[in-house]
Motif scaffolding. Structure first.
Motif, PDB file in Angstrom:
ATOM      1  N   ILE A  54      35.060  41.461  45.215  1.00 30.92           N
ATOM      2  CA  ILE A  54      34.591  41.842  44.049  1.00 30.92           C
ATOM      3  C   ILE A  54      35.115  43.101  42.952  1.00 30.92           C
ATOM      4  O   ILE A  54      35.001  43.950  43.604  1.00 30.92           O
ATOM      5  N   ASP A  55      35.924  42.644  42.223  1.00 27.85           N
ATOM      6  CA  ASP A  55      37.349  43.969  41.398  1.00 27.85           C
ATOM      7  C   ASP A  55      35.851  44.891  40.694  1.00 27.85           C
ATOM      8  O   ASP A  55      34.894  44.995  40.175  1.00 27.85           O
ATOM      9  N   ILE A  56      36.621  46.781  40.086  1.00 27.65           N
ATOM     10  CA  ILE A  56      36.003  47.063  39.908  1.00 27.65           C
ATOM     11  C   ILE A  56      35.341  47.290  38.482  1.00 27.65           C
ATOM     12  O   ILE A  56      34.606  47.966  38.287  1.00 27.65           O
ATOM     13  N   ASP A  57      35.695  45.582  37.531  1.00 27.36           N
ATOM     14  CA  ASP A  57      34.776  45.892  36.543  1.00 27.36           C
ATOM     15  C   ASP A  57      34.086  43.963  37.185  1.00 27.36           C
ATOM     16  O   ASP A  57      33.459  44.242  35.699  1.00 27.36           O
ATOM     17  N   GLY A  58      33.885  44.089  37.900  1.00 31.45           N
ATOM     18  CA  GLY A  58      32.939  43.256  38.294  1.00 31.45           C
ATOM     19  C   GLY A  58      32.998  41.843  38.298  1.00 31.45           C
ATOM     20  O   GLY A  58      32.377  40.810  38.856  1.00 31.45           O
ATOM     21  N   ALA A  59      34.652  41.584  38.253  1.00 33.97           N
ATOM     22  CA  ALA A  59      34.637  40.253  38.458  1.00 33.97           C
ATOM     23  C   ALA A  59      35.503  40.236  39.845  1.00 33.97           C
ATOM     24  O   ALA A  59      35.517  40.127  40.957  1.00 33.97           O
ATOM     25  N   THR A  60      34.931  38.377  40.212  1.00 33.08           N
ATOM     26  CA  THR A  60      34.264  38.199  41.332  1.00 33.08           C
ATOM     27  C   THR A  60      35.306  36.838  41.395  1.00 33.08           C
ATOM     28  O   THR A  60      35.753  36.835  40.576  1.00 33.08           O
ATOM     29  N   VAL A  61      36.526  37.089  42.774  1.00 33.85           N
ATOM     30  CA  VAL A  61      36.914  35.531  42.788  1.00 33.85           C
ATOM     31  C   VAL A  61      36.697  35.721  44.540  1.00 33.85           C
ATOM     32  O   VAL A  61      36.090  36.354  45.326  1.00 33.85           O
ATOM     33  N   TYR A  62      36.725  34.032  44.047  1.00 34.42           N
ATOM     34  CA  TYR A  62      36.440  33.599  46.142  1.00 34.42           C
ATOM     35  C   TYR A  62      37.301  32.260  46.505  1.00 34.42           C
ATOM     36  O   TYR A  62      38.013  31.203  45.711  1.00 34.42           O
ATOM     37  N   ALA A  63      37.561  32.088  47.540  1.00 35.18           N
ATOM     38  CA  ALA A  63      38.428  31.677  48.263  1.00 35.18           C
ATOM     39  C   ALA A  63      37.685  30.156  47.691  1.00 35.18           C
ATOM     40  O   ALA A  63      36.712  29.334  47.957  1.00 35.18           O
ATOM     41  N   ASP A  64      38.686  28.449  48.067  1.00 31.96           N
ATOM     42  CA  ASP A  64      37.921  26.975  47.656  1.00 31.96           C
ATOM     43  C   ASP A  64      37.039  27.034  49.085  1.00 31.96           C
ATOM     44  O   ASP A  64      36.011  26.154  48.191  1.00 31.96           O
ATOM     45  N   SER A  65      37.686  27.583  50.050  1.00 35.75           N
ATOM     46  CA  SER A  65      36.836  26.753  51.452  1.00 35.75           C
ATOM     47  C   SER A  65      35.507  27.140  51.073  1.00 35.75           C
ATOM     48  O   SER A  65      34.438  26.927  51.693  1.00 35.75           O
ATOM     49  N   VAL A  66      34.578  28.415  50.314  1.00 33.55           N
ATOM     50  CA  VAL A  66      33.449  28.831  49.966  1.00 33.55           C
ATOM     51  C   VAL A  66      33.338  29.128  48.738  1.00 33.55           C
ATOM     52  O   VAL A  66      31.816  29.196  48.758  1.00 33.55           O
ATOM     53  N   LYS A  67      33.691  28.845  47.342  1.00 34.44           N
ATOM     54  CA  LYS A  67      33.045  28.271  46.510  1.00 34.44           C
ATOM     55  C   LYS A  67      32.070  27.511  45.490  1.00 34.44           C
ATOM     56  O   LYS A  67      31.763  27.084  46.880  1.00 34.44           O
ATOM     57  N   GLY A  68      31.199  28.073  45.597  1.00 33.55           N
ATOM     58  CA  GLY A  68      29.663  27.428  45.560  1.00 33.55           C
ATOM     59  C   GLY A  68      29.411  27.791  46.735  1.00 33.55           C
ATOM     60  O   GLY A  68      27.723  27.193  46.724  1.00 33.55           O
ATOM     61  N   ARG A  69      28.725  28.095  48.025  1.00 33.03           N
ATOM     62  CA  ARG A  69      27.992  28.134  49.143  1.00 33.03           C
ATOM     63  C   ARG A  69      28.396  30.089  49.066  1.00 33.03           C
ATOM     64  O   ARG A  69      26.432  30.037  49.535  1.00 33.03           O
ATOM     65  N   PHE A  70      29.617  30.375  49.191  1.00 31.62           N
ATOM     66  CA  PHE A  70      28.952  32.291  49.282  1.00 31.62           C
ATOM     67  C   PHE A  70      28.853  33.011  47.981  1.00 31.62           C
ATOM     68  O   PHE A  70      29.305  31.988  46.766  1.00 31.62           O
ATOM     69  N   THR A  71      27.853  33.871  48.285  1.00 32.17           N
ATOM     70  CA  THR A  71      27.703  34.953  47.129  1.00 32.17           C
ATOM     71  C   THR A  71      27.803  36.173  47.354  1.00 32.17           C
ATOM     72  O   THR A  71      27.027  36.153  47.935  1.00 32.17           O
ATOM     73  N   TYR A 102      40.107  51.923  46.667  1.00 30.64           N
ATOM     74  CA  TYR A 102      40.582  52.862  45.750  1.00 30.64           C
ATOM     75  C   TYR A 102      40.996  52.049  44.697  1.00 30.64           C
ATOM     76  O   TYR A 102      42.277  51.566  45.307  1.00 30.64           O
ATOM     77  N   ARG A 103      40.135  51.565  43.942  1.00 29.47           N
ATOM     78  CA  ARG A 103      41.487  51.218  42.551  1.00 29.47           C
ATOM     79  C   ARG A 103      41.077  51.610  41.296  1.00 29.47           C
ATOM     80  O   ARG A 103      40.547  51.848  40.607  1.00 29.47           O
ATOM     81  N   SER A 104      42.308  52.202  40.033  1.00 31.76           N
ATOM     82  CA  SER A 104      42.625  52.813  39.226  1.00 31.76           C
ATOM     83  C   SER A 104      42.568  51.919  38.013  1.00 31.76           C
ATOM     84  O   SER A 104      42.140  52.396  37.453  1.00 31.76           O
ATOM     85  N   ARG A 105      42.458  50.570  38.412  1.00 29.66           N
ATOM     86  CA  ARG A 105      42.167  49.790  37.657  1.00 29.66           C
ATOM     87  C   ARG A 105      41.834  48.140  38.101  1.00 29.66           C
ATOM     88  O   ARG A 105      42.363  48.005  38.986  1.00 29.66           O
ATOM     89  N   ALA A 106      41.410  47.550  36.707  1.00 25.52           N
ATOM     90  CA  ALA A 106      40.765  46.238  37.425  1.00 25.52           C
ATOM     91  C   ALA A 106      42.103  44.931  37.102  1.00 25.52           C
ATOM     92  O   ALA A 106      43.171  45.646  36.701  1.00 25.52           O
ATOM     93  N   GLY A 107      41.915  43.788  38.433  1.00 25.72           N
ATOM     94  CA  GLY A 107      42.858  43.562  38.750  1.00 25.72           C
ATOM     95  C   GLY A 107      44.226  43.300  39.988  1.00 25.72           C
ATOM     96  O   GLY A 107      44.976  42.961  40.254  1.00 25.72           O
ATOM     97  N   LEU A 108      43.548  44.540  40.414  1.00 22.39           N
ATOM     98  CA  LEU A 108      44.768  44.133  41.675  1.00 22.39           C
ATOM     99  C   LEU A 108      43.713  44.271  42.793  1.00 22.39           C
ATOM    100  O   LEU A 108      44.338  45.255  43.895  1.00 22.39           O
ATOM    101  N   CYS A 109      42.397  43.600  42.808  1.00 21.83           N
ATOM    102  CA  CYS A 109      41.771  43.214  43.946  1.00 21.83           C
ATOM    103  C   CYS A 109      41.708  42.554  44.489  1.00 21.83           C
ATOM    104  O   CYS A 109      41.772  41.022  44.596  1.00 21.83           O
TER     105      CYS A 109
END
Length: 127
Positions: A54-71, A102-109
């Motif tokens: 979960i990035d500093i702007d709230g964007a989330t990314v999931y691996a295919d293996s857990v997408k739809g099952r993990f939150t 720590y990240r200074s900007r989003a997109g580096l998570c």
């Protein structure tokens, strides 16, 4: 500095909720809202697998293996990170770790590149 909890043994199809919190304030030189956070897992002899972030702007990314099952969710007020695991499978058995940096900007998570992680919590799924 990060402490995971909530692991356990469940049957296939079951659910668990993992939690992660900082053991003290030293990890957070900045506001927790400025930290990229995520979860990865590792089984004995296996490679580290990034699951979600979960990035500093709230964007989330999931691996295919857990997408739809993990939150993944993050509470900036409480300084905690959670992972809800649904529809668990035997292949989900592993040690689960939360990570942060720590990240200074989003997109580096990228969860596998984060510098802080805890001791892990074991998840075991039986068939």
């Amino acid at each position: 500095h990060l402490v995971e909890s909530g692991g356990g043994s469940v049957q296939a199809g079951g659910s668990l909720r993992l939690s992660c919190a900082a053991s003290d304030d030293t990890i957070y030189d900045y506001s927790i809202s400025d930290y990229c956070m995520g979860w990865f897992r590792q089984s004995p002899g296996g490679r580290r697998e990034g699951l979600t972030s979960i990035d500093i702007d709230g964007a989330t990314v999931y691996a295919d293996s857990v997408k739809g099952r993990f939150t993944i969710s993050k509470d900036n007020t409480k300084g905690t990170l959670s992972l809800l695991l649904n529809s668990l499978k035997p292949e989900d058995t592993a040690m689960y770790y939360c990570a942060a940096e720590y990240r200074s900007r989003a997109g580096l998570c990228d969860v596998v590149k984060l510098g802080y992680w805890g001791q892990g919590t074991q998840v075991t799924v039986s068939s």
